[in-house]
Design a protein around this motif. Structure first.
Motif, PDB file in Angstrom:
ATOM      1  N   LEU A   1       0.663  -1.361   0.041  1.00  0.00           N
ATOM      2  CA  LEU A   1      -0.043   0.117  -0.029  1.00  0.00           C
ATOM      3  C   LEU A   1       0.702   1.176   0.126  1.00  0.00           C
ATOM      4  O   LEU A   1       1.816   1.289   0.679  1.00  0.00           O
ATOM      5  N   THR A   2       0.703   2.163  -0.869  1.00  0.00           N
ATOM      6  CA  THR A   2       1.406   3.466  -0.941  1.00  0.00           C
ATOM      7  C   THR A   2       0.512   4.551  -1.265  1.00  0.00           C
ATOM      8  O   THR A   2      -0.590   4.568  -1.657  1.00  0.00           O
ATOM      9  N   TRP A   3       0.978   5.501  -0.752  1.00  0.00           N
ATOM     10  CA  TRP A   3       0.316   7.007  -0.962  1.00  0.00           C
ATOM     11  C   TRP A   3       0.656   7.488  -2.253  1.00  0.00           C
ATOM     12  O   TRP A   3       1.969   7.478  -2.762  1.00  0.00           O
TER      13      TRP A   3
ATOM     14  N   ALA B   1       4.936   4.743   1.913  1.00  0.00           N
ATOM     15  CA  ALA B   1       4.226   3.507   2.263  1.00  0.00           C
ATOM     16  C   ALA B   1       2.954   3.949   3.263  1.00  0.00           C
ATOM     17  O   ALA B   1       3.239   4.802   4.022  1.00  0.00           O
ATOM     18  N   VAL B   2       2.010   3.348   3.148  1.00  0.00           N
ATOM     19  CA  VAL B   2       0.713   3.306   4.138  1.00  0.00           C
ATOM     20  C   VAL B   2       1.573   2.343   5.351  1.00  0.00           C
ATOM     21  O   VAL B   2       1.834   1.502   5.317  1.00  0.00           O
TER      22      VAL B   2
ATOM     23  N   PRO C   1      -4.669  15.249   0.254  1.00  0.00           N
ATOM     24  CA  PRO C   1      -3.259  15.725  -0.210  1.00  0.00           C
ATOM     25  C   PRO C   1      -2.793  14.507  -0.387  1.00  0.00           C
ATOM     26  O   PRO C   1      -1.523  14.390  -1.001  1.00  0.00           O
ATOM     27  N   ALA C   2      -3.167  13.244  -0.154  1.00  0.00           N
ATOM     28  CA  ALA C   2      -2.521  11.877  -0.955  1.00  0.00           C
ATOM     29  C   ALA C   2      -3.874  11.059  -0.391  1.00  0.00           C
ATOM     30  O   ALA C   2      -4.746  10.966   0.145  1.00  0.00           O
ATOM     31  N   GLN C   3      -3.817   9.887  -1.419  1.00  0.00           N
ATOM     32  CA  GLN C   3      -4.739   9.094  -1.725  1.00  0.00           C
ATOM     33  C   GLN C   3      -4.104   7.722  -1.795  1.00  0.00           C
ATOM     34  O   GLN C   3      -2.846   7.666  -2.295  1.00  0.00           O
ATOM     35  N   CYS C   4      -5.059   6.575  -1.570  1.00  0.00           N
ATOM     36  CA  CYS C   4      -4.004   5.361  -1.543  1.00  0.00           C
ATOM     37  C   CYS C   4      -5.075   4.066  -1.993  1.00  0.00           C
ATOM     38  O   CYS C   4      -4.786   3.085  -1.650  1.00  0.00           O
ATOM     39  N   GLY C   5      -6.256   4.613  -2.661  1.00  0.00           N
ATOM     40  CA  GLY C   5      -7.463   3.535  -2.980  1.00  0.00           C
ATOM     41  C   GLY C   5      -7.221   2.718  -4.399  1.00  0.00           C
ATOM     42  O   GLY C   5      -6.267   3.012  -5.023  1.00  0.00           O
TER      43      GLY C   5
END
Length: 521
Positions: free
Chosen positions: A104-106, A112-113, A193-197
């Motif tokens: 998982l990354t931003w 990384a998340v 400001p950041a997403q990860c979906g």
């Protein structure tokens, strides 16, 4: 779908009336390749920060651009599944251990998340300095222990039954980037400001469309569609026209149209109907004269013929409500305290010294069913000498009416027809009417310390029978205050193209990233 003989000119005219541009229509129609999913939302996004989201359309988008440790499973039964977590286990009543999945990354270079992002996301919900609107979803949280980069433990102050039905699996459980959010001052609005979906926001044209594009860095199961176009159309009839003309793949259908769609579905279209958990009511601002008098509020409660209101707004497709908690959930009431009686209504007006009647306003969202409901209420009130003027608002204006931080409009609210969406735990219904919510979501300004204390106790009560008794009494307190006439939970009609298989929760809420194309597509 081309079952309705509609011309492009008719569609354009309807969309123009709804505030959508011709340029939007031309672009929206360019999805015959089967790689773009076109869905209607009843309103535009207003806030994508999990702590400050405004309405269900925000949740629908957040579910695609963020992840949670868990999420709800599509189908007819309320149950959760793992989302960003590879492991999520409640080891005792106050400890929940988690491990994040790999990869998982931003976006935007935020790395990384991590478990620290989980800690930040959940603990900020209860931070008094942030004063999150949805802090009640996590009010039993003590803290989150971080074990290593990907694992940790959620530590509760007390057992908290709503967590698995609300806090972890809906908007308040979405994970945000500590680094990114702190860099923008600790909170954000419609620009994450950041997403990860599974999807990322590619484009947003306010009140026109929001485009979600598949996240190339997503390591889990990939969503089937390259893009999802989320098109805000507030007017249900306009959405129906677009569905029937084949320019939408999915939309909610107003209850009044369900019988017609069941009898004659559009060519190439399907319909499904789901029970709704939402609740619709007529509210009275007890600080706005003459509704500051209990006798006046009681008069209105007796003046409203709820079945006739529902016949006008829902054409017989919805049942009367007995409170804010829907059938099937803990705390559902079997009956109301006050019933329709114009004679009693007139008696109470006489007691208030208003036997000759008065004038007032009814604020509503400019949706077909709410307009129809308000007109029926207006007619009921006219029978006891009350002249009510209906004031319609678009979604952006309506959802700020009772918010003190948005101005002084709350002072002018007298009567209001409102609808809140719901999640499968009674606490998500009762949270919004506590004293702390006055000037936030408690627009009636109902102020009952007893209600507030019961709301806290019911959340941590583990005995279902005792918990149900508390929630029933809380709804009694609401009705006895005179501030509420409970109308309906409604029903959710969904129209969709036969080229897709929609992924829906038991109440009809969509999970866009899980929508599938049919084999014939």
């Amino acid at each position: 779908m081309s079952g309705a003989n509609l011309s492009r000119r008719q569609i354009l005219a309807a969309m123009a009336a709804a505030g959508l541009s011709p340029a939007f229509y031309q672009k929206a129609a360019l999805s015959a390749d089967g790689k773009t999913l076109r869905v209607r939302s009843y309103a535009d996004i207003q806030g994508l920060d999990p702590a400050f989201r405004k309405a269900a359309p925000d949740d629908d988008v957040m579910r695609n651009i963020f992840v949670g440790l868990a999420d709800m499973t599509p189908g007819d039964v309320w149950k959760w599944k793992l989302d960003a977590a590879s492991r999520l286990e409640q080891t005792d009543p106050t400890h929940i251990e988690f491990t994040l999945m790999d990869g998982l990354t931003w976006t935007d270079g935020h790395g990384a998340v991590t478990a620290d992002d989980v800690k930040f996301s959940f603990e900020r919900m209860i931070d008094p300095k942030l004063d999150a609107v949805y802090k009640g979803d996590w009010e039993a949280l003590d803290h989150v222990d971080v074990k290593d980069e990907k694992s940790g433990t959620i530590v509760l102050k007390a057992p908290f039954p709503p967590l698995w039905n609300v806090g972890l699996v809906f908007g308040s459980g979405r994970i945000v980037s500590r680094k990114a959010v702190e860099a923008v001052g600790g909170k954000f609005d419609t620009k994450p400001p950041a997403q990860c979906g599974r999807y990322l926001i590619k484009e947003w044209q306010p009140k026109q469309r929001l485009i979600l594009a598949r996240n190339p860095d997503w390591k889990g199961e990939a969503p089937q569609f390259d893009e999802v176009q989320v098109i805000p159309i507030e007017d249900e009839k306009t959405a129906e026209l677009a569905l029937e003309a084949g320019d939408l793949d999915y939309t909610w259908i107003p209850p009044s149209s369900i019988p017609r769609f069941r009898q004659t579905p559009p060519k190439g279209g399907k319909i499904t109907v789901k029970p709704s958990l939402a609740y619709v009511w007529l509210g009275m601002n007890l600080e706005a004269p003459p509704f500051d008098k209990l006798e006046v509020r009681r008069a209105v409660q007796h003046a409203i013929d709820v079945p006739s209101v529902l016949d006008a707004a829902y054409f017989g497709a919805a049942e009367p409500a007995t409170g804010i908690i829907a059938p099937g959930l803990i705390g559902h009431r079997e009956k109301n305290i006050y019933s329709y009686s114009p004679d009693k209504a007139r008696e109470f007006l006489n007691k208030a010294g208003l036997g000759s009647g008065f004038e007032c306003t009814i604020d509503i969202l400019n949706k077909t069913e709410q307009v129809s409901a308000a007109q029926a209420i207006q007619a009921n009130l006219a029978e006891i000498g009350v002249t009510a003027t209906i004031q319609q608002h678009d979604s952006g204006t309506f959802w700020s009416l009772g918010d003190q931080k948005s101005g002084d409009a709350w002072k002018k609210i007298q009567l209001i027809v409102n609808r809140f969406s719901m999640q499968p735990d009674p606490s998500f219904a009762t949270d919004w009417f506590t004293p702390e919510q006055i000037g936030v979501w408690n627009w009636e300004r109902f102020n009952s310390p007893e209600y507030g204390e019961l709301n806290k106790k019911a959340k941590i009560e583990q005995d279902p029978a005792k918990r149900a008794e508390m929630y029933v009494h809380m709804q009694d307190l609401m009705e006895e205050s005179g501030c509420y006439v409970f109308l309906t939970h409604g029903v959710t009609g969904i129209g969709y193209s036969d080229k897709i298989e929609p992924a829906l929760m038991p109440n009809g809420n969509p999970i866009f990233h899980a929508f599938k194309a049919t084999s014939s597509c």
